[in-house]
Design an enzyme around this catalytic site. Sequence first.
Site, PDB file in Angstrom:
ATOM      1  CG  HIS A  11      -1.763   1.213   1.344  1.00  0.00           C
ATOM      2  ND1 HIS A  11      -2.821   1.437   0.497  1.00  0.00           N
ATOM      3  CD2 HIS A  11      -1.703   2.274   2.169  1.00  0.00           C
ATOM      4  CE1 HIS A  11      -3.383   2.590   0.819  1.00  0.00           C
ATOM      5  NE2 HIS A  11      -2.718   3.115   1.837  1.00  0.00           N
ATOM      6  N   GLY A  26       2.995   5.379   4.114  1.00  0.00           N
ATOM      7  CA  GLY A  26       2.422   6.097   5.250  1.00  0.00           C
ATOM      8  C   GLY A  26       1.020   5.594   5.489  1.00  0.00           C
ATOM      9  CE  LYS A  27      -2.269   8.381  10.749  1.00  0.00           C
ATOM     10  NZ  LYS A  27      -2.802   8.441  12.076  1.00  0.00           N
ATOM     11  CB  SER A  28      -5.282   4.917   5.347  1.00  0.00           C
ATOM     12  OG  SER A  28      -6.315   5.322   4.497  1.00  0.00           O
ATOM     13  CB  ILE A  30      -0.441  10.287   6.158  1.00  0.00           C
ATOM     14  CG1 ILE A  30       0.469  11.233   6.937  1.00  0.00           C
ATOM     15  CG2 ILE A  30       0.309   9.655   4.987  1.00  0.00           C
ATOM     16  CD1 ILE A  30       1.317  10.583   7.966  1.00  0.00           C
ATOM     17  N   GLY A  31      -1.792  11.728   3.321  1.00  0.00           N
ATOM     18  CA  GLY A  31      -1.580  12.659   2.212  1.00  0.00           C
ATOM     19  C   GLY A  31      -0.670  12.166   1.109  1.00  0.00           C
ATOM     20  CE  LYS A  32      -0.282   6.075   1.399  1.00  0.00           C
ATOM     21  NZ  LYS A  32      -1.138   6.315   2.558  1.00  0.00           N
ATOM     22  CG  ASP A  50      -5.099   2.279  -2.861  1.00  0.00           C
ATOM     23  OD1 ASP A  50      -4.882   2.651  -1.688  1.00  0.00           O
ATOM     24  OD2 ASP A  50      -5.921   1.395  -3.148  1.00  0.00           O
ATOM     25  NE  ARG A 116      17.314  19.812  14.085  1.00  0.00           N
ATOM     26  CZ  ARG A 116      17.179  20.830  14.921  1.00  0.00           C
ATOM     27  NH1 ARG A 116      16.834  20.614  16.158  1.00  0.00           N
ATOM     28  NH2 ARG A 116      17.396  22.054  14.513  1.00  0.00           N
TER      29      ARG A 116
END
Length: 191
Positions: A11, A26-28, A30-32, A50, A116
């Site tokens: 996914h 990234g989790k569902s 989150i804005g992929k 997807d 960083r």
Amino acid sequence: EEKLASTGSIHGVLMDVFGVGILILGKSGIGKSECALDLILRGHRLVADDMVYLQKRAPSTVIGSGFEVIQHHMEIRGLGIINIRSLFGVEAIRERKKIELVLELMEWDAHQEYDRLGFEEDKYAILGVELPMLKIPVSPARNLTTIIEVAARNHLLKVMGYDSASEFEKKLLHRMEDRAGGKRDAEGEVE
């Protein structure tokens, strides 16, 4: 070779950014997909949204592509399913791409430490192949599209043998040595 290759699916979103195959995880929600759409608007190419079909080639290569039913389509919450090929033309898509870099989008956590300086080198295993991975914290003020473009450019530099973080560390160590033990001569040796 193609018929006998190891396969799988994941996914995420697979993009071609400056020629680098970037798998965005990234989790569902989150804005992929939204990030991928912004990358397409900047001239980069969608491979799969997807669900990404994975196929291992050679000992250390993973090729990603879209599943036939959803190929060239994206789901954008609030808009629904859109056809990238129809909206933006064939130059906005690719059929398949070698995956070279994995980016995981994660929610910003003020209590967590993030890399960083760029010294941490995480890996992500896909079908037994270790790929470089970056974890990108997401917050409202961050421009993820620009961060992904810079990640692609930085990856290309690393492939060509230039590591920005290592170069920075060398300069810093030289500066510290100069202050601790005297000045350097023209060849860079401490006097």
